[in-house]
Every structure is written in C-alpha cells, then in structure tokens.
Write an enzyme that holds these catalytic residues in place. Structure first.
Site, short mmCIF file in Angstrom:
data_model
loop_
_atom_site.label_atom_id
_atom_site.label_comp_id
_atom_site.label_asym_id
_atom_site.label_seq_id
_atom_site.Cartn_x
_atom_site.Cartn_y
_atom_site.Cartn_z
NE ARG A 155 -6.87 -6.93 -6.62
CZ ARG A 155 -5.57 -6.73 -6.61
NH1 ARG A 155 -4.75 -7.65 -7.09
NH2 ARG A 155 -5.07 -5.60 -6.14
NE ARG B 129 1.99 -2.38 -3.01
CZ ARG B 129 1.40 -3.47 -3.47
NH1 ARG B 129 1.79 -4.65 -3.12
NH2 ARG B 129 0.39 -3.36 -4.31
NE ARG C 81 -4.46 -1.10 -6.55
CZ ARG C 81 -4.94 -1.93 -7.49
NH1 ARG C 81 -6.10 -1.69 -8.07
NH2 ARG C 81 -4.26 -3.00 -7.82
NE ARG D 14 -5.63 -7.04 -11.51
CZ ARG D 14 -4.46 -6.78 -10.93
NH1 ARG D 14 -3.35 -7.35 -11.35
NH2 ARG D 14 -4.38 -5.95 -9.92
CE LYS E 67 3.66 -6.30 -8.34
NZ LYS E 67 2.86 -5.23 -8.96
P1 AMP Z 1 -1.61 -6.16 -4.69
O1 AMP Z 1 -2.41 -7.42 -4.80
O2 AMP Z 1 -0.14 -6.45 -4.53
O3 AMP Z 1 -1.90 -5.18 -5.78
O4 AMP Z 1 -2.04 -5.45 -3.32
C1 AMP Z 1 -3.38 -4.99 -3.11
C2 AMP Z 1 -3.40 -4.03 -1.94
O5 AMP Z 1 -2.95 -4.70 -0.75
C3 AMP Z 1 -2.49 -2.82 -2.08
O6 AMP Z 1 -3.11 -1.77 -2.80
C4 AMP Z 1 -2.26 -2.45 -0.62
O7 AMP Z 1 -3.40 -1.81 -0.06
C5 AMP Z 1 -2.16 -3.82 0.05
N1 AMP Z 1 -0.77 -4.33 0.05
C6 AMP Z 1 -0.30 -5.44 -0.60
N2 AMP Z 1 1.01 -5.63 -0.36
C7 AMP Z 1 1.40 -4.61 0.47
C8 AMP Z 1 2.64 -4.22 1.04
N3 AMP Z 1 3.77 -4.93 0.82
N4 AMP Z 1 2.66 -3.11 1.83
C9 AMP Z 1 1.54 -2.41 2.07
N5 AMP Z 1 0.35 -2.69 1.53
C10 AMP Z 1 0.26 -3.78 0.73
#
Ligand code: AMP
Length: 190
Positions: free
Chosen positions: A134, A89, A146, A128, A14
């Site tokens: 991260r 999400r 996740r 990654r 994404k």
């Molecule tokens: P991402 O970078 O999108 O993979 O997000 C990393 C982490 O941030 C996720 O595993 C969640 O813990 C948190 N997170 C990001 N976006 C959301 C969302 N829309 N709702 C809830 N948690 C989120």
C-alpha cells in the site's frame, strides 16, 4: 441482524479483527478502503479519482463511499449482518448509514472502537507498508496526514454513536486473541 461498526485509527487492527469476526458470526465484511483499492486495481474512473486522494492521505468524498455501501447492502439482502470497517468516517457518512439501514428496517447494533496511541500506530503502519504494497503505508508524511484526517473528521463519529448509547471502546494493544476476546464480550452484551 448483527451490524457492527469497527472503529479506530489507521493501523488499529480493524482488518485483522474483522477477519475473525466474519468467521465467528458469518457476517459480510464491508471495508470501503478495500472497495476503493478494488476500483483502483480495475482502473475505473472512480478508482483513478480516489487514488489521488488516498495517496495523499485524504478522505474521498462522502457521496462516493456512501454509494458503494448502498450498492453492497442491496447486493447482500440475505446477509446475517455486516461489519463496517473504515466506514463511516465522517458524521455525514454515519447519518447516511442510519438512513440506509432504516429504509431496510435494520439498524447498527453498536460501534466498537479499538484504542491505540499515535506513536504505536505509526510504527505499525510503517511495518505493514513493508509488505502490504500500500503506497499510503510506506510514507511517514502520508501516515501522519491520515492520522490528522482521523482526528479531525473521523473521531467525531464516535460521539454520534455515544449519543445513541451504541459506543464501546476497548484497548487495541495486546495479542490478536486478547483483543478478539474483548470484542466478543461486547457483542455478547448486545
Ligand atoms: P483504509 O483501508 O480504511 O485505511 O482506507 C484507505 C484510504 O481510503 C483512506 O485513507 C481514504 O483515503 C480512503 N477511504 C477509505 N474509506 C473511506 C471512507 N469511509 N471515507 C472517505 N475515504 C475513505
């Protein structure tokens, strides 16, 4: 406005595709993951609370991310459109996003889902994690959590957009340019 929801599990691509879409269509990229990592970097109370959940592979509360998105929509009133990446999400987040956009006489143009198998995701995320820095990408157990969060809480968001006839799924395995081409074709049909 062109308002896209880019959908798919962690590691589906994404972020990579968002960068290309921003360039082509002049959209504003709204990634709740990036916004949360920004809060962590600044050491805010919100960031500290969110970090515990993120490091454990869990979602942060809906109100937190909805509030962040609402602020960003208000701060970018002249935008040509938005790419929502990693948001919504949960179904509650999707409902809140519809309400926020309706209050601005706007709507989601469509959701585009990148389909990638679980095995391929784990391989990509571990790779990654080697240079992204991260913490949630470095640990196989957190990666699996996740993916479970995604399958239980996030996958139902696709049905929300299917009911509105706004859902398209494309194959997320291929070269970056092949996948981008498929996304552009979907957008051309809006
Ligand atoms: P991402 O970078 O999108 O993979 O997000 C990393 C982490 O941030 C996720 O595993 C969640 O813990 C948190 N997170 C990001 N976006 C959301 C969302 N829309 N709702 C809830 N948690 C989120």
């Amino acid at each position: 406005m062109l308002n896209l929801v880019l959908f798919g599990p962690p590691g589906a691509g994404k972020g990579t595709q968002s960068q290309k879409l921003i360039e082509k269509y002049g959209l504003i990229h709204l990634s709740t993951g990036d916004l949360l990592r920004g809060e962590i970097a600044q050491g805010t109370t919100l960031g500290l609370e969110a970090k515990k959940l993120m490091d454990d592979g869990k979602l942060v509360p809906d109100e937190v991310v909805i509030g962040m998105i609402s602020n960003k929509l208000d701060a970018n009133k002249e935008a040509k459109g938005f790419i929502f990446d990693g948001f919504p999400r949960t179904v509650a987040q999707a409902e809140a996003l519809d309400q926020l956009l309706t209050s601005k006489s706007e709507s989601i143009s469509g959701m585009i889902a990148l389909e990638v198998s679980d095995g391929e995701l784990e391989t990509r995320l571990l790779l990654r994690g080697k240079d992204s820095g991260r913490p949630d990408d470095a640990n196989p157990e957190v990666i699996r959590k996740r993916i479970v969060e995604y399958n239980t809480k996030t996958a139902p968001v696709a049905d929300f957009y299917k009911k509105q006839n706004k859902f398209t799924s494309i194959n997320g395995i291929g070269t970056i340019d092949e996948i981008f081409g498929a996304i552009v074709n979907v957008i051309a049909a809006y």
